[in-house]
Design an enzyme around this catalytic site. Sequence first.
Site, mmCIF file in Angstrom:
data_model
loop_
_atom_site.group_PDB
_atom_site.id
_atom_site.type_symbol
_atom_site.label_atom_id
_atom_site.label_comp_id
_atom_site.label_asym_id
_atom_site.label_seq_id
_atom_site.Cartn_x
_atom_site.Cartn_y
_atom_site.Cartn_z
ATOM 1 N N SER A 65 40.875 41.239 37.430
ATOM 2 C CA SER A 65 41.227 40.318 36.341
ATOM 3 C C SER A 65 42.711 40.288 36.018
ATOM 4 O O SER A 65 43.158 39.408 35.291
ATOM 5 C CB SER A 65 40.461 40.679 35.071
ATOM 6 O OG SER A 65 39.093 40.394 35.238
ATOM 7 N N LYS A 68 44.306 37.113 36.670
ATOM 8 C CA LYS A 68 44.191 35.970 35.752
ATOM 9 C C LYS A 68 45.544 35.600 35.158
ATOM 10 O O LYS A 68 45.768 34.445 34.790
ATOM 11 C CB LYS A 68 43.185 36.296 34.637
ATOM 12 C CG LYS A 68 41.743 36.435 35.134
ATOM 13 C CD LYS A 68 40.808 36.981 34.045
ATOM 14 C CE LYS A 68 39.375 37.142 34.575
ATOM 15 N NZ LYS A 68 38.507 37.886 33.635
ATOM 16 N N TYR A 192 38.048 31.792 42.999
ATOM 17 C CA TYR A 192 38.123 32.831 41.972
ATOM 18 C C TYR A 192 37.898 34.234 42.557
ATOM 19 O O TYR A 192 38.652 35.170 42.268
ATOM 20 C CB TYR A 192 37.087 32.523 40.886
ATOM 21 C CG TYR A 192 37.009 33.562 39.806
ATOM 22 C CD1 TYR A 192 38.071 33.751 38.916
ATOM 23 C CD2 TYR A 192 35.883 34.366 39.672
ATOM 24 C CE1 TYR A 192 37.996 34.722 37.924
ATOM 25 C CE2 TYR A 192 35.806 35.327 38.678
ATOM 26 C CZ TYR A 192 36.855 35.503 37.803
ATOM 27 O OH TYR A 192 36.786 36.458 36.831
ATOM 28 N N TYR A 243 39.663 42.018 26.700
ATOM 29 C CA TYR A 243 38.319 41.630 26.302
ATOM 30 C C TYR A 243 38.088 41.990 24.834
ATOM 31 O O TYR A 243 38.946 41.732 23.995
ATOM 32 C CB TYR A 243 37.276 42.279 27.225
ATOM 33 C CG TYR A 243 37.615 42.071 28.669
ATOM 34 C CD1 TYR A 243 37.747 40.780 29.182
ATOM 35 C CD2 TYR A 243 37.852 43.136 29.514
ATOM 36 C CE1 TYR A 243 38.078 40.575 30.517
ATOM 37 C CE2 TYR A 243 38.184 42.941 30.842
ATOM 38 C CZ TYR A 243 38.293 41.654 31.338
ATOM 39 O OH TYR A 243 38.615 41.451 32.633
ATOM 40 N N VAL A 261 38.782 45.228 36.224
ATOM 41 C CA VAL A 261 37.755 46.249 36.449
ATOM 42 C C VAL A 261 38.032 47.117 37.662
ATOM 43 O O VAL A 261 37.342 48.103 37.887
ATOM 44 C CB VAL A 261 36.340 45.652 36.606
ATOM 45 C CG1 VAL A 261 35.849 45.078 35.302
ATOM 46 C CG2 VAL A 261 36.287 44.639 37.712
#
Lengths: 314, 314, 314, 314
Positions: A65, A68, A192, A243, A261
Amino acid sequence: MSPDLTAILDEIVAHMAAAEDRGTVASYIPELAKVDPAQFGIAIATADGRLLTGGDSDTGFSIQSVSKVFALTLALGKVGDQLWDRVGREPSGNAFNSIVQLEQEQGIPRNPFINAGAIVVADVNLGGHQPRVAIGEMLRFVRYLTGDDSVAINEDVAASETATGYRNMALANYMRAFANVRHPVDLVLGTYFHQCAIEMSCRQLALAGRYLMLDGRHPDGGRVVSPSRARRINALMLTCGHYDASGDFAFRVGIPGKSGVGGGILAIVPGRASIAVWSPGLNDSGNSCLGTQALELLARRTGWSVFSPPEEGD
Amino acid sequence: MSPDLTAILDEIVAHMAAAEDRGTVASYIPELAKVDPAQFGIAIATADGRLLTGGDSDTGFSIQSVSKVFALTLALGKVGDQLWDRVGREPSGNAFNSIVQLEQEQGIPRNPFINAGAIVVADVNLGGHQPRVAIGEMLRFVRYLTGDDSVAINEDVAASETATGYRNMALANYMRAFANVRHPVDLVLGTYFHQCAIEMSCRQLALAGRYLMLDGRHPDGGRVVSPSRARRINALMLTCGHYDASGDFAFRVGIPGKSGVGGGILAIVPGRASIAVWSPGLNDSGNSCLGTQALELLARRTGWSVFSPPEEGD
Amino acid sequence: MSPDLTAILDEIVAHMAAAEDRGTVASYIPELAKVDPAQFGIAIATADGRLLTGGDSDTGFSIQSVSKVFALTLALGKVGDQLWDRVGREPSGNAFNSIVQLEQEQGIPRNPFINAGAIVVADVNLGGHQPRVAIGEMLRFVRYLTGDDSVAINEDVAASETATGYRNMALANYMRAFANVRHPVDLVLGTYFHQCAIEMSCRQLALAGRYLMLDGRHPDGGRVVSPSRARRINALMLTCGHYDASGDFAFRVGIPGKSGVGGGILAIVPGRASIAVWSPGLNDSGNSCLGTQALELLARRTGWSVFSPPEEGD
Amino acid sequence: MSPDLTAILDEIVAHMAAAEDRGTVASYIPELAKVDPAQFGIAIATADGRLLTGGDSDTGFSIQSVSKVFALTLALGKVGDQLWDRVGREPSGNAFNSIVQLEQEQGIPRNPFINAGAIVVADVNLGGHQPRVAIGEMLRFVRYLTGDDSVAINEDVAASETATGYRNMALANYMRAFANVRHPVDLVLGTYFHQCAIEMSCRQLALAGRYLMLDGRHPDGGRVVSPSRARRINALMLTCGHYDASGDFAFRVGIPGKSGVGGGILAIVPGRASIAVWSPGLNDSGNSCLGTQALELLARRTGWSVFSPPEEGD
């Protein structure tokens, strides 16, 4: 006076080597579950051009992530602020893969750093092309930021996610029902999953993040994004980068960061440092256990915090 | 070189005077609904000791939820980090008076800046005393921060909220069911409603916020809170200070702020400025419409942002 | 004395022909959106072997979710009460395609009549076979219940749903993440979409439902399900058969029923009648507008209600 | 042929005496927590005028939420179907005291049998009077239904609930914020808590429920409610009478019932029987553990089910 970063890094590496609770390696992506949890790396690229490293700072890991951030940067370059018609900018208050909020808010994800938002960003980056085109562009972008053409995608990890990423398939199909994913779901997720499977070392990741410390400029002098956009990406990292533990990270560490992660975290001290930490064990919120602790200790030792007066820490 | 704050304030005041959409004055507290929406004030207390003002900067207004910052500061002084056993530190993702999250999380509010969290803070500040004791303490604290003994509570507003504050009564009773409100609900809400009914001008509010710009020190040299605590309060203001528009405020303005439905906002630029703006009309998120715009314009003109390199704006 | 069903049917057909508000034809399945809304049919199969019809009772329509009753019957025959480890028996309180509850309850759908639950049932019926095997079995079962081998699947409707059923793909993938869908999502949905695309007339549907009026027996004397199971399926139809309008249907009509977005409703009066109504226009809850009204009028005229003393209506 | 109810009752009483898991006595109302869990009673009033009893059928218990049936009946008599503008008729899908749904649906409770809905009903029954007037009316109504003037309110239980009913205070205040509670909250809850504190034995409760078995008539020939209204109350009991276990109760038992946390359940077999069972231990859903089992066994032995053909069980 600047803090003695070398001494601080040594202290952090020693501290983390002695840690007993190292968290739990992510198990939902089979390929990631194989990683040895007894690893920890850190790298700091400073605004004055130094690069300091410690621990397993040259071992590659799946950035997941953290990608991102780079994908968002690319998408903003393509469609500008129109992106915000399709993705919000608010913390979600939910877990990274929650689908509840999507139903309540008609397929508009809360922010670009939860999975649903990142899938919309991937849909933007895909455009009308084949996944390999979008993936190639992403890889070139990350290599440019890093100044290192050896950055690559781990195809085993990408394949592992493709085979088991049911929640992401659910999210993508759900947003497709609201027409907020506009290309075929398998192509969007192909983009993705490959983006998430980029492999970098702490050294490479700290280098890649320098533009966010330098108000949008590449150290080579080129402009990656405008100063205003760089600040806004940092703001999103602070409010949404961890998050449903984003508030706690801002509270305890006080600098923008984005976790993955795979156990990596990229953290930015505007004007001072681009920091990458990595340790594969995760805490209950899905963020690197030792990585978070290392950044908290680093912030305390250096005085680095976006919430402290600028005099402090200089 | 420092920005020319006087010129910038003049520009902001002129800009706001010409604004057509001024938002809507809060109607759910009858006493607040009477305020004239055609008002705008701003005041900036700088780290080097200046105080600049513009517009209706000496008109008193109901600080409402801005008081949550001072109440939190007091409560942390009483029980320290034990407070965090009873209140979270995460953005809520919901409106300021939502009760949904409380049920899902067993009576623990997400953060001290939503109403539920502030009611727990009021319960801590009440202790075993009568509301007038806790209210007196709060008033003395705010007067000390401001250096102005004329700060007072508007009893009409307090009475208005007491008579109609059904949602807050619901929240307090709900948390009492989980034993996270520990004193009788009417005493806790008596404390809370009076705290919200403190009346201050922009000038006074900007002065009151100086300790958060000065890493916890009062300008008179005294320490209000530790540097670490000051930074953490700033962090909470950034991530949670504007309810479910907190992310957007961080994105657009980039500095910690806390708004109230009276139309006031206190914003902090660490090491540089404590800013108060006020205009009674609210936007859809319940934050001052012109106040938010004024802070966005101020941040753009000054370069002030916790997400920009420290060199900028100095 | 039995009510004069012929006269009642005439009244209902006349009443429905004059109705002004006929609801809105479902638009999310393109093939269904083409149906002429000016149609209404009704058929009643009685326990004493009569079949009464009115209106467009021989026009075929897509039974859609009414098929969930037959699919549930089949699945219970395969795995018995073990099915209830994977699907609940409670009304959902949410819309037919909601995904919120699935997240909160770890991939276990509330009941077999919302889409998520029916997808689990399809997964059971698929077993390890190819979709065409499961679809063939379903078709044979419905033909047996109906006593009419002309019942068939509309392949255009099945294809239309396959191409656009993003929400169902989301639901299925989401449950696959919780291992509550156990076969490949495309095979499960292939089964599900074909089952929904079965085309029947009111006459055929009323005949197909007779086993539920006859405590589990086929009129030919064979046992389809045990009496206890027949009652339980009726109970589920009453509590869950109309999505989030199930309570209202039980309140107003008072008999078990299952509706579909094709505009059909199958309703059962235990020991007395199996009723099929059809009109393509839907109300806000996604149930046939005229179909619901027709059943309410029928229940009022006949005194049929599972909540009235048995003497009434005989 | 009618089942031998005497033999069945004997079997049920013996079975329940031997039960090992008796559930847990409700602890959230201190006065209820004192009740001895080793008790079980049952009473059946039949349509032909018999009254059969077993076990502790003459011991009084707090009827708690069973009173919602009688309160609803009274309120419908006062305002008729206008009640449904303020209360829904759908199963809630949530626990009996959930507040989540109220926020999402703007203060309109899902049905009159969850606490929020019953508080609105109490607000209707209160009208502009003092609580003692409304409580007196309720008591007279229940005594009339029972034909027993000894039915009384346990003031200790009422006081216990008043002192600790924080969740109900939260619900009432919350609905007051939406103006769906129209009288002062303490008066409304005074009415509600006293209504819940009515004490009855199984014998009395079975007698009180006869009007619902007799299509709205009192056995003395008087009409309590219209047949249509009696059926609709039965329908609501079936779909909503056991909170979020209503579907399961309908599935397993198949007759309308309303439970209370005092351990009582009133169940209605239209045209045949009004049944009261009581055992203070509750299951996880907050319904009487042995009471539910007793009704399931009774339904199986008698064939009574609203979902079976009328011939069965006669």
